[in-house]
Design an enzyme around this catalytic site. Structure first.
Site, mmCIF file in Angstrom:
data_model
loop_
_atom_site.group_PDB
_atom_site.id
_atom_site.type_symbol
_atom_site.label_atom_id
_atom_site.label_comp_id
_atom_site.label_asym_id
_atom_site.label_seq_id
_atom_site.Cartn_x
_atom_site.Cartn_y
_atom_site.Cartn_z
ATOM 1 N N ARG A 28 0.822 -1.219 0.000
ATOM 2 C CA ARG A 28 0.000 0.000 0.000
ATOM 3 C C ARG A 28 0.851 1.261 0.000
ATOM 4 N NH1 ARG A 28 -2.752 -4.252 1.893
ATOM 5 N NH2 ARG A 28 -5.014 -4.251 2.059
ATOM 6 N N GLY A 95 -1.498 -11.983 -4.940
ATOM 7 C CA GLY A 95 -2.941 -11.722 -4.933
ATOM 8 C C GLY A 95 -3.236 -10.294 -4.507
ATOM 9 N N SER A 168 -12.880 -9.747 3.161
ATOM 10 C CA SER A 168 -11.617 -9.620 2.439
ATOM 11 C C SER A 168 -11.156 -8.178 2.369
ATOM 12 C CB SER A 168 -11.775 -10.183 1.022
ATOM 13 O OG SER A 168 -10.676 -9.773 0.231
ATOM 14 N N ASP A 316 -4.059 -15.129 7.705
ATOM 15 C CA ASP A 316 -2.830 -15.734 7.165
ATOM 16 C C ASP A 316 -2.139 -16.658 8.164
ATOM 17 O OD1 ASP A 316 -3.170 -14.484 4.728
ATOM 18 O OD2 ASP A 316 -2.038 -12.709 5.327
HETATM 19 C C1 S3P Z 1 -4.221 -8.959 2.409
HETATM 20 C C2 S3P Z 1 -5.428 -9.439 2.802
HETATM 21 C C3 S3P Z 1 -5.683 -10.867 3.060
HETATM 22 C C4 S3P Z 1 -4.406 -11.658 3.249
HETATM 23 C C5 S3P Z 1 -3.335 -11.311 2.266
HETATM 24 C C6 S3P Z 1 -3.029 -9.820 2.285
HETATM 25 C C7 S3P Z 1 -4.088 -7.518 2.117
HETATM 26 O O1 S3P Z 1 -6.399 -11.386 1.949
HETATM 27 O O2 S3P Z 1 -4.668 -13.045 3.170
HETATM 28 O O3 S3P Z 1 -2.129 -12.010 2.582
HETATM 29 O O4 S3P Z 1 -2.955 -7.016 2.057
HETATM 30 O O5 S3P Z 1 -5.128 -6.869 1.965
HETATM 31 P P1 S3P Z 1 -8.010 -11.247 1.890
HETATM 32 O O6 S3P Z 1 -8.307 -9.863 2.212
HETATM 33 O O7 S3P Z 1 -8.431 -11.573 0.506
HETATM 34 O O8 S3P Z 1 -8.501 -12.227 2.910
#
Ligand code: S3P
Length: 430
Positions: A28, A95, A168, A316
């Site tokens: 971020r 992701g 999420s 996590d």
């Molecule tokens: C994250 C949010 C989580 C986490 C990922 C990092 C983030 O995923 O599992 O390692 O930085 O917003 P989700 O928000 O999809 O659960």
């Protein structure tokens, strides 16, 4: 595929440790630094493969980013200065980069194509695609834009009110970032609060955002200003050594300068419920993020049931909690954690398979796991399956296995913790 042999530990874990910077905050800081005008200086940036993907994405759009290990300088002309990338952008395994950048790219006035590695290519993007389309985004790709590679034709967007159907922070953040570029106001209403680093960092860059319980509102078309960001240590990395110390008799360690944001400390609460008696000392605040030290001593623990609102606060940490649960008294039950299926691997199936191969008795359920305690772990050959947190869970498991553990694909740990084995050796050396 590379394999390494890991031997059972013969010494307790002792000493002080500083873990690398928080992955979520590092991503971020790069995103906001690139959207802001002027210079942003980031210290203790996580120099791991995932966060480097976010840097490369903005470099491809013309932002000047100079990264030396954990120090980063971002120099940007702001949103208006971003340029159409000439080539598809690679997001690797990340992701977070994919979900957050979809929100950004949807609102920029040019075309982008994004792709990732095999794991990321299987992960669902419809969770951000759908609200972004409601805002006016043009997103196309495999499975109607659910799966990477995805092409985004940037548009002017309009703010929406959105209630994410899943818990999420990535989805929330993708929508908020799009909202920042959109006309009008964007509101996200969460059923359960997820990590709030996007909200916190937006304020640090001079943005205005209103958080009222689980309702977050921001106005679009805000301009941000570069700033200085000190990234706290990643509590999700610290978790591996905190649990390591609880598994290895005689251990006593302190993790220094780690992030203590309450949306991330669910594991600490659960460990205390199990009888861990952690000493948690907040030492400072950087912006809205609390930072402090965690001291942990080996202890005999009892099983608990883990469900409800704590799940996103420790999403996590389930691989490492599951390992710990194999050694405590009683049966641990994890519920409401169906999101684990959508991580770098399906972490319900993968954790069950790995722990059972090592000798544990774990049963997977639709939304969690049931773990039998006090089960000796033997050892064997297991793969990280391209998932960094599974790689680290296996390495910590090897400390208490009776025989050697062969870890297949250990290098994936570089995604979030490039110095993991150095730190593990350091704690064992004393
Ligand atoms: C994250 C949010 C989580 C986490 C990922 C990092 C983030 O995923 O599992 O390692 O930085 O917003 P989700 O928000 O999809 O659960």
């Amino acid at each position: 595929m590379k394999k390494i042999n890991l031997k059972p530990i013969d010494l307790p874990l002792t000493g002080d440790l500083s873990v690398p910077g928080d992955k979520s905050i590092s991503h971020r800081a790069i995103i906001f630094g690139s959207l802001a005008q002027g210079k942003t200086k980031i210290t203790r940036f996580l120099n791991g493969e995932d966060c480097l993907m976010t840097i490369k994405a903005f470099q491809a759009m013309g932002v000047k980013i100079d990264q030396q290990d954990d120090q980063v300088l971002v120099e940007s002309e702001g949103i208006a200065g971003l340029k159409e990338p000439l080539e598809p952008i690679y997001f690797g395994n990340s992701g977070t980069t994919a979900r957050l950048m979809l929100g950004v790219l949807a609102g920029l006035p040019f075309h982008t194509t994004i792709y990732g590695d095999l794991s990321l290519t299987k992960r669902p993007m419809d969770r951000v695609r759908d609200p972004l389309r409601e805002m006016g985004a043009k997103i196309d790709g495999r499975d109607d834009g659910n799966l990477l590679p995805i092409a985004v034709r940037g548009q002017s967007l309009s703010g929406i009110t959105f209630k994410p159907p899943m818990k999420s922070a990535q989805v929330k953040s993708g929508v908020l970032l799009a909202g920042l570029l959109a006309d009008g106001e964007t509101t996200v209403i969460e059923t359960t609060k997820t990590r709030d680093h996007t909200e916190n960092l937006l304020s640090a860059f001079g943005g205005s955002i209103n958080v009222d319980g689980n309702t977050i509102t921001l106005k679009g078309k805000q301009s941000l200003t570069g700033t200085e960001i000190e990234v706290p240590g990643d509590i999700s990395s610290a978790a591996f050594f905190i649990v390591g110390a609880l598994l290895v008799r005689g251990s006593h360690i302190t993790i220094k300068n780690v992030g203590l944001n309450p949306t991330r400390t669910g594991l600490l609460d659960v460990l205390n419920q199990m009888g861990a008696n952690l000493v948690i000392k907040e030492t400072k605040r950087v912006g809205k993020e609390a930072i402090g030290d965690i001291t942990v001593k080996y202890a005999e623990l009892n099983a608990v049931e883990v469900d409800g609102d704590v799940i996103p606060r420790m999403i996590d940490e389930f691989p490492i909690l599951a390992l710990l649960a194999t050694q405590v008294s009683g049966k641990t039950i994890i519920r409401d954690a169906e999101e684990l299926k959508h991580k770098e691997t399906d972490r319900i199936t993968a954790v069950v398979d790995i722990l059972n191969t090592l000798g544990a008795k774990v049963e997977g359920t639709d939304d969690g796991m049931i773990i039998e305690g006090k089960t000796p772990l033997i050892g064997g050959e297991v793969s990280s399956d391209g998932d960094h947190r599974l790689g680290m869970m296996i390495a910590i498991a090897s400390l208490i296995c009776q025989e050697k553990v062969t870890l297949v694909d250990p290098d994936v740990i570089n995604i979030s913790y490039p110095t993991f084995f150095d730190d593990l050796n350091m704690l064992q050396a004393k």
